[in-house]
Design a protein around this motif. Structure first.
Motif, short mmCIF file in Angstrom:
data_model
loop_
_atom_site.label_atom_id
_atom_site.label_comp_id
_atom_site.label_asym_id
_atom_site.label_seq_id
_atom_site.Cartn_x
_atom_site.Cartn_y
_atom_site.Cartn_z
N ILE A 15 3.45 20.32 39.72
CA ILE A 15 3.26 20.47 38.29
C ILE A 15 1.78 20.35 38.01
O ILE A 15 1.16 19.33 38.32
N GLU A 16 1.21 21.36 37.42
CA GLU A 16 -0.24 21.43 37.21
C GLU A 16 -0.66 20.86 35.86
O GLU A 16 -1.32 21.51 35.08
N ASP A 17 -0.28 19.63 35.57
CA ASP A 17 -0.68 19.00 34.31
C ASP A 17 -2.10 18.47 34.36
O ASP A 17 -2.79 18.45 33.36
N ASP A 18 -2.52 18.03 35.51
CA ASP A 18 -3.82 17.39 35.62
C ASP A 18 -4.40 17.71 36.98
O ASP A 18 -3.73 18.24 37.86
N SER A 19 -5.66 17.40 37.15
CA SER A 19 -6.30 17.62 38.44
C SER A 19 -6.76 16.28 38.98
O SER A 19 -6.81 15.28 38.28
N LEU A 20 -7.09 16.29 40.26
CA LEU A 20 -7.47 15.06 40.95
C LEU A 20 -8.95 15.09 41.31
O LEU A 20 -9.50 16.14 41.65
N THR A 21 -9.57 13.94 41.28
CA THR A 21 -10.93 13.80 41.79
C THR A 21 -10.86 13.76 43.31
O THR A 21 -9.78 13.61 43.90
N LEU A 22 -12.00 13.85 43.97
CA LEU A 22 -12.05 13.74 45.42
C LEU A 22 -11.47 12.39 45.86
O LEU A 22 -10.67 12.32 46.80
N GLU A 23 -11.84 11.33 45.18
CA GLU A 23 -11.34 10.00 45.52
C GLU A 23 -9.83 9.90 45.36
O GLU A 23 -9.13 9.36 46.22
N GLN A 24 -9.30 10.46 44.27
CA GLN A 24 -7.86 10.42 44.04
C GLN A 24 -7.11 11.23 45.09
O GLN A 24 -6.05 10.81 45.58
N LEU A 25 -7.65 12.39 45.44
CA LEU A 25 -7.02 13.23 46.46
C LEU A 25 -7.00 12.50 47.80
O LEU A 25 -5.97 12.49 48.49
N CYS A 26 -8.12 11.90 48.16
CA CYS A 26 -8.19 11.15 49.42
C CYS A 26 -7.18 10.01 49.44
O CYS A 26 -6.48 9.80 50.44
N HIS A 27 -7.08 9.30 48.34
CA HIS A 27 -6.13 8.18 48.25
C HIS A 27 -4.69 8.69 48.35
O HIS A 27 -3.87 8.10 49.06
N ALA A 28 -4.39 9.78 47.64
CA ALA A 28 -3.03 10.32 47.64
C ALA A 28 -2.59 10.80 49.02
O ALA A 28 -1.41 10.75 49.35
N CYS A 29 -3.55 11.24 49.83
CA CYS A 29 -3.23 11.78 51.15
C CYS A 29 -3.54 10.81 52.29
O CYS A 29 -3.19 11.08 53.44
N GLY A 30 -4.21 9.71 51.96
CA GLY A 30 -4.55 8.74 52.99
C GLY A 30 -5.59 9.25 53.98
O GLY A 30 -5.48 8.99 55.18
N VAL A 31 -6.57 10.01 53.47
CA VAL A 31 -7.61 10.57 54.34
C VAL A 31 -8.99 10.20 53.82
O VAL A 31 -9.14 9.76 52.68
N HIS A 32 -10.00 10.40 54.66
CA HIS A 32 -11.39 10.15 54.27
C HIS A 32 -11.97 11.37 53.57
O HIS A 32 -11.57 12.51 53.85
N ALA A 33 -12.94 11.14 52.72
CA ALA A 33 -13.60 12.21 51.98
C ALA A 33 -14.23 13.24 52.92
O ALA A 33 -14.20 14.44 52.63
N ASP A 34 -14.78 12.80 54.03
CA ASP A 34 -15.41 13.73 54.98
C ASP A 34 -14.41 14.78 55.46
O ASP A 34 -14.77 15.95 55.65
N TRP A 35 -13.17 14.37 55.67
CA TRP A 35 -12.16 15.31 56.14
C TRP A 35 -11.82 16.32 55.06
O TRP A 35 -11.69 17.51 55.32
N VAL A 36 -11.69 15.86 53.82
CA VAL A 36 -11.41 16.77 52.70
C VAL A 36 -12.58 17.75 52.53
O VAL A 36 -12.38 18.94 52.32
N ILE A 37 -13.79 17.25 52.66
CA ILE A 37 -14.97 18.12 52.55
C ILE A 37 -14.94 19.19 53.63
O ILE A 37 -15.26 20.36 53.38
N SER A 38 -14.51 18.82 54.83
CA SER A 38 -14.41 19.82 55.90
C SER A 38 -13.34 20.87 55.57
O SER A 38 -13.50 22.04 55.92
N LEU A 39 -12.28 20.47 54.88
CA LEU A 39 -11.26 21.44 54.44
C LEU A 39 -11.85 22.41 53.42
O LEU A 39 -11.54 23.60 53.43
N VAL A 40 -12.69 21.89 52.54
CA VAL A 40 -13.36 22.75 51.56
C VAL A 40 -14.30 23.72 52.28
O VAL A 40 -14.33 24.92 51.97
N GLU A 41 -15.05 23.22 53.24
CA GLU A 41 -16.00 24.06 53.99
C GLU A 41 -15.29 25.17 54.75
O GLU A 41 -15.84 26.26 54.92
N GLU A 42 -14.07 24.93 55.20
CA GLU A 42 -13.27 25.94 55.91
C GLU A 42 -12.47 26.82 54.95
O GLU A 42 -11.69 27.66 55.40
#
Length: 105
Positions: A15-42
């Motif tokens: 449900i696209e009611d709201d969006s997540l910050t980088l910190e919120q996304l990392c917390h929701a997925c249990g990952v580090h920001a560096d890994w999410v950044i690498s997903l963006v880069e790819e």
């Protein structure tokens, strides 16, 4: 690999009611920001916004990050493979949806 090594699979509707910050996304997925950044880069996920500190991620990004995590953790797939696999899975789902609409269940 045993059942304790596998991550749970979550299903549902995004449900696209709201969006997540980088910190919120990392917390929701249990990952580090560096890994999410690498997903963006790819180009596996695409945040809204140009400044990394102002990035916002959709629910679709959340689903893709969780799927990417499962592919990497469970199958050892690298980032390029994750990008390909997720794109192919998305295309398959689109084709299935089109077939249902056309009445070819």
């Amino acid at each position: 690999m045993n059942s304790h090594d596998l991550l749970p699979v979550h299903t549902g509707t995004v449900i696209e009611d709201d969006s997540l910050t980088l910190e919120q996304l990392c917390h929701a997925c249990g990952v580090h920001a560096d890994w999410v950044i690498s997903l963006v880069e790819e180009s596996i996920i695409e945040p809204e916004g140009d400044d990394i500190h102002l990035w916002r991620f959709s629910g679709t990004c959340l689903v893709r990050v969780r799927s990417a995590l499962r592919l990497q953790h469970d199958l050892g797939v690298n980032l390029a493979g994750i990008a390909l696999a997720l794109d192919l899975m998305e295309e398959l789902e689109n084709l299935r949806t089109q077939l249902k609409i056309m009445g070819h269940d």
